[in-house]
Design an enzyme around this catalytic site. Structure first.
Site, mmCIF file in Angstrom:
data_model
loop_
_atom_site.group_PDB
_atom_site.id
_atom_site.type_symbol
_atom_site.label_atom_id
_atom_site.label_comp_id
_atom_site.label_asym_id
_atom_site.label_seq_id
_atom_site.Cartn_x
_atom_site.Cartn_y
_atom_site.Cartn_z
ATOM 1 N N GLU A 8 -6.800 -8.282 -3.273
ATOM 2 C CA GLU A 8 -7.517 -7.599 -2.185
ATOM 3 C C GLU A 8 -8.554 -8.474 -1.494
ATOM 4 O O GLU A 8 -8.885 -8.257 -0.329
ATOM 5 C CB GLU A 8 -8.215 -6.349 -2.749
ATOM 6 C CG GLU A 8 -8.326 -5.215 -1.762
ATOM 7 C CD GLU A 8 -6.972 -4.588 -1.460
ATOM 8 O OE1 GLU A 8 -6.622 -4.527 -0.278
ATOM 9 O OE2 GLU A 8 -6.252 -4.183 -2.400
ATOM 10 N N GLU A 60 -2.964 -4.487 -2.244
ATOM 11 C CA GLU A 60 -2.970 -5.385 -1.076
ATOM 12 C C GLU A 60 -1.557 -5.818 -0.732
ATOM 13 O O GLU A 60 -0.772 -4.999 -0.338
ATOM 14 C CB GLU A 60 -3.900 -6.558 -1.334
ATOM 15 C CG GLU A 60 -4.401 -7.445 -0.186
ATOM 16 C CD GLU A 60 -3.706 -7.476 1.162
ATOM 17 O OE1 GLU A 60 -3.821 -6.487 1.904
ATOM 18 O OE2 GLU A 60 -3.122 -8.505 1.521
ATOM 19 N N GLY A 114 0.251 -0.370 5.398
ATOM 20 C CA GLY A 114 0.547 -1.330 6.459
ATOM 21 C C GLY A 114 -0.592 -2.222 6.903
ATOM 22 O O GLY A 114 -0.627 -2.617 8.077
ATOM 23 N N THR A 148 0.847 -1.187 0.000
ATOM 24 C CA THR A 148 0.000 0.000 0.000
ATOM 25 C C THR A 148 0.885 1.241 0.000
ATOM 26 O O THR A 148 2.049 1.186 0.367
ATOM 27 C CB THR A 148 -0.928 0.023 1.228
ATOM 28 O OG1 THR A 148 -1.638 -1.183 1.276
ATOM 29 C CG2 THR A 148 -1.909 1.176 1.235
HETATM 30 N N1 GLU Z 1 -5.506 -4.553 1.960
HETATM 31 C C1 GLU Z 1 -5.167 -3.690 3.050
HETATM 32 C C2 GLU Z 1 -6.331 -2.818 3.438
HETATM 33 O O1 GLU Z 1 -7.068 -2.406 2.635
HETATM 34 C C3 GLU Z 1 -4.018 -2.821 2.723
HETATM 35 C C4 GLU Z 1 -2.821 -3.657 2.399
HETATM 36 C C5 GLU Z 1 -1.612 -3.273 3.118
HETATM 37 O O2 GLU Z 1 -1.462 -2.112 3.495
HETATM 38 O O3 GLU Z 1 -0.760 -4.143 3.300
HETATM 39 O O4 GLU Z 1 -6.522 -2.553 4.573
#
Ligand code: GLU
Length: 627
Positions: A471, A452, A516, A432
């Site tokens: 995702e 993701e 994160g 991200t």
């Molecule tokens: N998929 C995560 C979210 O939407 C973000 C992915 C990441 O920051 O590692 O919360």
């Protein structure tokens, strides 16, 4: 088999490179804004001899600002501002550049959340550009028909077609420009297209992220051709060109976002999801997905009302569900507001931060999901009465046993309490990217976007130059009526992304956000606690070592946080464990960015001094004198 051995060697080499060069989290708060010298001089990124812009973690000045994790992306945003573009134009240009230079974190194969402050009206508006499950995605899509059990998280769900959601980023860019922008998508894509065509200079972060992913990248013909040319990750200091991606950006420039959602490109996306382009040698299982061209044609962003709470005199605006960012940061702040930091030492403040975060995460898990599918009690979660019920569970001297149970939103009477089963939902991730922009007219953008996992699904759409997201791994693995984040056709998986804007007396005070996974929420929360409750300058608030309590037995922490606080926080009963997971060589939490707004139009743009190799902050008119 040979292939596998070679790649494993590469990974080992990558770990070595990363270990030798791993950024260490700062052990002490960074110097105040403006006290840190930089070869490029204050305010703008400047140029390094290799042709790539230099970077600095703090820039102070006027006339607009951009902060991202990457010098090229910040330069792209500043270029647009200097030509008269506004904060939205700069945010889309910077995001498109990040799709080139940070292709493992962001790009048109993913989704995100765009939060905007509109100076003329004083309103905050948001766009939900989250990926969406295809119509044929089933409640048991993550269950292996061969075993009746959920596929293991890795590698099956992570590196798969089945976890690819219908992407939302290109539609978000178009919607944001329509609503608030002043330039065309074509113009906003220009700097990114140039970067893809001419190439960017590979740095340690890009190389080590490539090596961390080498095994799964090698599983796909398209991905290995693009990111492992000659069987290796591109070398540091070399120029890395992505001509397929440049051509895709040119297609979007000509046809608009529709080019991704209809026609030949949409068909290519569907082919890559339903029949992933695996190599003959790979033994990764790669379950296919069931996306159709109708899913792409039906994709829509959603304009949403932001979440809003008051915290110690500030209005805190965040992202409403389908992200849990706004409700969880907001609830935790409301809980913290019940205590008085001026009467506490720093350790007490940190103890309250950890406890408030655990309580808010319990409620996130119990109540937050896609509002098109779940009746999310956003108003109750963000009410001061509910916060009072949760805050009174905090013992000022002793940590509660974790996980803590959720509160009862059906009976908010202000009486101390919790209800139901205590569960913890831990998910990790360093992927991200967050960017923050401001313009000379006072408009502000806080935008978090992702594919993701670092490297997403690992699948590059053949001939198109971009990675598809994974995702849908953000859903729970199996369906249950009690779980608001159960997998379902057409649903958006619950996110943790928390692009945030704070106003004071109706005017921007601070815009910030972080990558994160679920640590995004704690990173944003901790930065706000550092800035507001501990009165740190914004650069120090961002650089300070982090810890993340997501309602789990131990607190995930950066090594520098453990060094500084382990013994003191043990007295309260907190156990600290190092951050990091199987997917990455870095033990850090959240490469954040922020802009703070001072008197007389003063802007302080801040990026990471060290995390993820250091970010890049820039302003249009650097200050000439000390304030
Ligand atoms: N998929 C995560 C979210 O939407 C973000 C992915 C990441 O920051 O590692 O919360």
């Amino acid at each position: 088999m040979n292939n596998r051995i070679r790649v494993t060697g590469l990974i080992a080499a990558g770990l070595l490179v990363a270990a030798l060069t791993a950024p260490t989290a700062p052990t002490a708060p960074a110097a105040h804004a403006g006290e840190r010298g930089h070869p490029s001089g204050p305010g703008h990124p400047g140029k390094h001899p290799g042709g790539q812009p230099g970077k600095q973690a703090v820039a102070v000045g006027h006339g607009g600002a951009v902060s991202t994790v990457d010098a090229d992306a910040t330069a792209a945003g500043l270029e647009v501002l200097r030509r008269g573009g506004n904060a939205t134009d700069a945010a889309v240009a910077a995001a498109a550049a990040l799709g080139v230079t940070e292709p493992y974190s962001a790009g048109i194969g993913g989704g995100g959340y765009f939060v905007h402050y509109d100076a003329p009206t004083g309103r905050v508006g948001t766009i939900d550009g989250r990926e969406t499950a295809p119509a044929a995605f089933a409640r048991d899509s993550f269950v292996d028909p061969a075993t009746g059990e959920p596929y293991p998280f890795s590698p099956e769900r992570v590196t798969s077609g089945v976890a690819v959601g219908v992407p939302g980023t290109a539609a978000t860019w178009e919607r944001a420009l329509d609503r608030w922008g002043s330039i065309s998508l074509r113009a906003a894509l220009e700097p990114g297209t140039r970067l893809a065509q001419r190439g960017f200079v590979v740095d340690e972060t890009f190389r080590s992220q490539t090596l961390d992913n080498a095994e799964r990248f090698a599983a796909f013909t398209s991905t290995s051709e693009q990111f492992l040319p000659d069987g290796d990750a591109p070398a540091v200091g070399t120029r890395f060109r992505q001509r397929d991606l440049a051509a895709t950006y040119r297609l979007l420039a000509r046809r608009g976002a529709d080019a991704l959602y209809t026609g030949a490109l949409a068909e290519d996306v569907v082919d890559a999801v339903t029949d992933p382009p695996t190599t003959a040698e790979t033994d990764l299982p790669v379950p296919p997905g069931a996306m159709t061209t109708e899913d792409l044609a039906d994709y829509r962003t959603v304009d949403r009302k932001p979440t809003r709470i008051r915290y110690r005199g500030y209005d805190v605006y965040g992202m409403a569900p389908s992200s849990s960012g706004g409700t969880t940061v907001g609830e935790a702040l409301n809980i913290l507001e019940q205590s008085d930091p001026s009467a506490m030492g720093e350790a007490d403040v940190l103890h309250h931060y950890l406890e408030a975060s655990a309580l808010a995460f319990a409620d996130r898990g119990a109540y937050v999901g896609d509002p098109a599918y779940v009746d999310v009690p956003t108003a109750e979660l963000l009410s001061d009465r509910f916060a009072a019920e949760r805050a009174c569970l905090i013992d000022p001297d002793t940590a509660q046993p974790k996980p803590v149970p959720p509160g009862d939103v059906t009976d908010v009477d202000g009486a101390c309490g919790d209800t139901g089963e205590a569960r913890s939902w831990e998910d990790n991730g360093l992927s991200t990217t967050h960017l923050t922009t401001a313009d000379r007219w006072g408009n502000v953008v806080s935008y978090t976007l992702t594919i993701e996992q670092t490297g997403g699904s690992g699948i590059v759409v053949p001939g198109r130059g971009f990675l598809l997201n994974n995702e849908l791994t953000d859903f729970s693995a199996t369906w249950s009526a009690e779980d608001p984040n159960s997998p379902e056709a057409g649903k958006r998986p619950r996110s943790s992304m928390a692009p945030t804007i704070l106003l004071q007396h109706g005017r921007p005070f601070l815009a910030l956000g972080s990558p994160g996974g679920s640590t995004i929420i704690t990173t944003v929360l901790q930065m706000l606690v550092n800035r507001i409750d501990l009165d740190m300058p914004i650069d120090a608030a961002l650089a300070a070592p982090r810890a993340s309590q997501r309602n789990t037995a131990a607190v995930t922490s950066e090594p520098a946080f453990i060094d500084a606080w382990e013994d003191t926080l043990a007295v309260y009963g907190h156990t600290l464990v190092p951050a990091g997971d199987a997917f990455t060589s870095a033990a850090e939490i959240g490469a954040a960015t922020a802009i703070e707004f001072g008197r007389g139009g003063k802007l302080t743009a801040v990026a990471e001094p060290e995390r993820r190799g250091g970010g890049a902050a820039g302003v249009v008119q650097p200050r000439r004198h000390h304030w």
